[in-house]
Motif scaffolding. Structure first.
Motif, PDB file in Angstrom:
ATOM      1  N   VAL A  62      -7.447   0.386  -5.386  1.00 63.32           N
ATOM      2  CA  VAL A  62      -6.825   0.077  -4.092  1.00 63.32           C
ATOM      3  C   VAL A  62      -6.797   1.325  -3.206  1.00 63.32           C
ATOM      4  O   VAL A  62      -7.164   1.281  -2.035  1.00 63.32           O
ATOM      5  CB  VAL A  62      -5.391  -0.463  -4.275  1.00 63.32           C
ATOM      6  N   LEU A  63      -6.388   2.439  -3.772  1.00 67.31           N
ATOM      7  CA  LEU A  63      -6.215   3.662  -2.989  1.00 67.31           C
ATOM      8  C   LEU A  63      -7.525   4.387  -2.683  1.00 67.31           C
ATOM      9  O   LEU A  63      -7.694   4.914  -1.580  1.00 67.31           O
ATOM     10  CB  LEU A  63      -5.278   4.634  -3.715  1.00 67.31           C
ATOM     11  N   PHE A  64      -8.431   4.408  -3.659  1.00 70.21           N
ATOM     12  CA  PHE A  64      -9.559   5.327  -3.550  1.00 70.21           C
ATOM     13  C   PHE A  64     -10.950   4.719  -3.688  1.00 70.21           C
ATOM     14  O   PHE A  64     -11.940   5.436  -3.589  1.00 70.21           O
ATOM     15  CB  PHE A  64      -9.411   6.450  -4.587  1.00 70.21           C
ATOM     16  N   MET A  65     -11.029   3.429  -3.923  1.00 72.92           N
ATOM     17  CA  MET A  65     -12.341   2.805  -4.066  1.00 72.92           C
ATOM     18  C   MET A  65     -12.423   1.561  -3.179  1.00 72.92           C
ATOM     19  O   MET A  65     -12.964   0.543  -3.552  1.00 72.92           O
ATOM     20  CB  MET A  65     -12.591   2.453  -5.540  1.00 72.92           C
ATOM     21  N   SER A  66     -11.860   1.697  -1.989  1.00 70.10           N
ATOM     22  CA  SER A  66     -11.835   0.579  -1.048  1.00 70.10           C
ATOM     23  C   SER A  66     -11.936   1.126   0.371  1.00 70.10           C
ATOM     24  O   SER A  66     -12.012   2.337   0.574  1.00 70.10           O
ATOM     25  CB  SER A  66     -10.533  -0.211  -1.201  1.00 70.10           C
ATOM     26  N   ASN A  67     -11.886   0.246   1.320  1.00 73.48           N
ATOM     27  CA  ASN A  67     -11.933   0.652   2.725  1.00 73.48           C
ATOM     28  C   ASN A  67     -10.679   1.386   3.172  1.00 73.48           C
ATOM     29  O   ASN A  67     -10.624   1.894   4.280  1.00 73.48           O
ATOM     30  CB  ASN A  67     -12.165  -0.558   3.627  1.00 73.48           C
ATOM     31  N   ASN A  68      -9.638   1.423   2.321  1.00 69.73           N
ATOM     32  CA  ASN A  68      -8.393   2.111   2.661  1.00 69.73           C
ATOM     33  C   ASN A  68      -8.541   3.624   2.674  1.00 69.73           C
ATOM     34  O   ASN A  68      -7.756   4.324   3.297  1.00 69.73           O
ATOM     35  CB  ASN A  68      -7.286   1.747   1.660  1.00 69.73           C
ATOM     36  N   TYR A 112       3.882   5.681  -5.577  1.00 69.36           N
ATOM     37  CA  TYR A 112       3.768   5.670  -7.037  1.00 69.36           C
ATOM     38  C   TYR A 112       2.698   6.671  -7.488  1.00 69.36           C
ATOM     39  O   TYR A 112       2.903   7.435  -8.430  1.00 69.36           O
ATOM     40  CB  TYR A 112       3.428   4.248  -7.490  1.00 69.36           C
ATOM     41  N   PHE A 113       1.576   6.685  -6.786  1.00 67.15           N
ATOM     42  CA  PHE A 113       0.487   7.606  -7.098  1.00 67.15           C
ATOM     43  C   PHE A 113       0.937   9.056  -6.967  1.00 67.15           C
ATOM     44  O   PHE A 113       0.747   9.866  -7.866  1.00 67.15           O
ATOM     45  CB  PHE A 113      -0.716   7.335  -6.188  1.00 67.15           C
ATOM     46  N   TYR A 114       1.540   9.417  -5.827  1.00 70.46           N
ATOM     47  CA  TYR A 114       1.946  10.812  -5.619  1.00 70.46           C
ATOM     48  C   TYR A 114       3.053  11.221  -6.587  1.00 70.46           C
ATOM     49  O   TYR A 114       3.080  12.361  -7.049  1.00 70.46           O
ATOM     50  CB  TYR A 114       2.356  11.062  -4.163  1.00 70.46           C
ATOM     51  N   ASP A 115       3.951  10.312  -6.917  1.00 72.83           N
ATOM     52  CA  ASP A 115       4.969  10.626  -7.926  1.00 72.83           C
ATOM     53  C   ASP A 115       4.297  10.904  -9.266  1.00 72.83           C
ATOM     54  O   ASP A 115       4.654  11.848  -9.977  1.00 72.83           O
ATOM     55  CB  ASP A 115       5.977   9.479  -8.065  1.00 72.83           C
ATOM     56  N   PHE A 116       3.312  10.094  -9.616  1.00 71.68           N
ATOM     57  CA  PHE A 116       2.564  10.278 -10.863  1.00 71.68           C
ATOM     58  C   PHE A 116       1.874  11.648 -10.851  1.00 71.68           C
ATOM     59  O   PHE A 116       1.901  12.379 -11.837  1.00 71.68           O
ATOM     60  CB  PHE A 116       1.517   9.160 -11.012  1.00 71.68           C
ATOM     61  N   LEU A 117       1.291  11.991  -9.737  1.00 67.36           N
ATOM     62  CA  LEU A 117       0.558  13.249  -9.599  1.00 67.36           C
ATOM     63  C   LEU A 117       1.460  14.456  -9.746  1.00 67.36           C
ATOM     64  O   LEU A 117       1.114  15.417 -10.429  1.00 67.36           O
ATOM     65  CB  LEU A 117      -0.070  13.278  -8.199  1.00 67.36           C
ATOM     66  N   LEU A 118       2.601  14.413  -9.087  1.00 68.31           N
ATOM     67  CA  LEU A 118       3.442  15.598  -8.970  1.00 68.31           C
ATOM     68  C   LEU A 118       4.573  15.678  -9.998  1.00 68.31           C
ATOM     69  O   LEU A 118       5.144  16.750 -10.190  1.00 68.31           O
ATOM     70  CB  LEU A 118       4.014  15.670  -7.556  1.00 68.31           C
ATOM     71  N   ASP A 164       3.091  14.854   0.971  1.00 68.86           N
ATOM     72  CA  ASP A 164       2.530  15.107  -0.349  1.00 68.86           C
ATOM     73  C   ASP A 164       1.375  16.104  -0.285  1.00 68.86           C
ATOM     74  O   ASP A 164       1.217  16.939  -1.174  1.00 68.86           O
ATOM     75  CB  ASP A 164       2.091  13.786  -0.991  1.00 68.86           C
ATOM     76  N   TYR A 165       0.589  16.044   0.777  1.00 66.61           N
ATOM     77  CA  TYR A 165      -0.472  17.043   0.959  1.00 66.61           C
ATOM     78  C   TYR A 165       0.148  18.435   1.115  1.00 66.61           C
ATOM     79  O   TYR A 165      -0.350  19.412   0.545  1.00 66.61           O
ATOM     80  CB  TYR A 165      -1.346  16.708   2.173  1.00 66.61           C
ATOM     81  N   TYR A 176       0.838  -1.200   0.000  1.00 68.12           N
ATOM     82  CA  TYR A 176       0.000   0.000   0.000  1.00 68.12           C
ATOM     83  C   TYR A 176       0.878   1.258   0.000  1.00 68.12           C
ATOM     84  O   TYR A 176       0.619   2.207  -0.741  1.00 68.12           O
ATOM     85  CB  TYR A 176      -0.939   0.001   1.209  1.00 68.12           C
ATOM     86  N   THR A 177       1.928   1.256   0.803  1.00 69.41           N
ATOM     87  CA  THR A 177       2.849   2.389   0.854  1.00 69.41           C
ATOM     88  C   THR A 177       3.508   2.603  -0.508  1.00 69.41           C
ATOM     89  O   THR A 177       3.645   3.739  -0.973  1.00 69.41           O
ATOM     90  CB  THR A 177       3.913   2.159   1.950  1.00 69.41           C
ATOM     91  N   LYS A 178       3.899   1.522  -1.160  1.00 67.64           N
ATOM     92  CA  LYS A 178       4.520   1.609  -2.488  1.00 67.64           C
ATOM     93  C   LYS A 178       3.534   2.170  -3.518  1.00 67.64           C
ATOM     94  O   LYS A 178       3.887   3.019  -4.337  1.00 67.64           O
ATOM     95  CB  LYS A 178       5.035   0.234  -2.927  1.00 67.64           C
ATOM     96  N   ILE A 179       2.296   1.699  -3.478  1.00 69.21           N
ATOM     97  CA  ILE A 179       1.275   2.181  -4.406  1.00 69.21           C
ATOM     98  C   ILE A 179       1.009   3.666  -4.165  1.00 69.21           C
ATOM     99  O   ILE A 179       0.909   4.449  -5.112  1.00 69.21           O
ATOM    100  CB  ILE A 179      -0.028   1.360  -4.276  1.00 69.21           C
ATOM    101  N   GLU A 180       0.929   4.054  -2.913  1.00 69.95           N
ATOM    102  CA  GLU A 180       0.689   5.455  -2.569  1.00 69.95           C
ATOM    103  C   GLU A 180       1.826   6.348  -3.071  1.00 69.95           C
ATOM    104  O   GLU A 180       1.596   7.423  -3.618  1.00 69.95           O
ATOM    105  CB  GLU A 180       0.530   5.573  -1.053  1.00 69.95           C
TER     106      GLU A 180
END
Length: 176
Positions: free
Chosen positions: A89-95, A53-59, A108-109, A47-51
């Motif tokens: 995984v990040l935004f459409m789940s219980n996480n 990856y997501f923020y790197d993609f965003l920024l 990142d925020y 989950y940390t790795k995916i997160e």
């Protein structure tokens, strides 16, 4: 972890198991337990790795002619379109926990706060609420795109984000 990440990208996190990992790595499951004590530890690291990856993609995927904060919104939707399984995984789940996304402890925020300050005259105490409203709108579009409920062109996405940003800015000015 890399193998688990690839499985998550291709098939979703629910398809990750020690057997599937071992099969992909052409090994037994024993090496997995050398790296991680249990499945929960693996899932947390994943989950940390995916997160990240997501923020790197965003920024990191920034086009100079687009305002940086708007680019973040565009990239959020692009991520949902390109990386559907990871977005789920990040935004459409219980996480998903909105408080985690807007925590002062989230580096990142804080980068996003800087971008908002560059693009607006919103004071520090109102930035979190402004970003939350913008995120809810952007997240709605991204979720529709990720679930393939709508197909939007880049131009349409750009226009929608511009209109929402302008509407929120007018709302902010009216409330002062």
């Amino acid at each position: 972890l890399e193998t688990a990440f690839e499985i998550a990208k291709e098939q979703g996190i629910e398809n990750i198991s020690n057997r599937e990992l071992a099969k992909r790595m052409n090994s037994s499951i024993r090496p997995i337990y050398y790296q991680f004590k249990n499945v929960n530890e693996l899932n947390q690291a994943l989950y940390t790795k995916i997160e990240k990856y997501f923020y790197d993609f965003l920024l990191d995927n920034v086009e100079e002619e687009i305002p940086p904060y708007k680019q973040v919104g565009i990239n959020y939707i692009k991520f949902a379109k390109k990386e559907k399984k990871l977005f789920q995984v990040l935004f459409m789940s219980n996480n998903l926990k909105l408080d985690n996304l807007t925590s002062e402890e989230n580096e990142d925020y804080l980068k996003l706060v800087k971008l908002i300050k560059q693009n607006t005259k919103i004071n520090d105490k109102d930035i979190k609420l402004f970003h939350t409203k913008m995120w809810i709108f952007t997240h709605g579009i991204a979720t529709l795109v990720a679930s393939e409920a709508v197909k939007l062109s880049e131009k349409e996405i750009n226009e929608l984000l511009t209109q929402e940003f302008q509407a929120l800015m007018l709302f902010e000015e009216k409330n002062k």
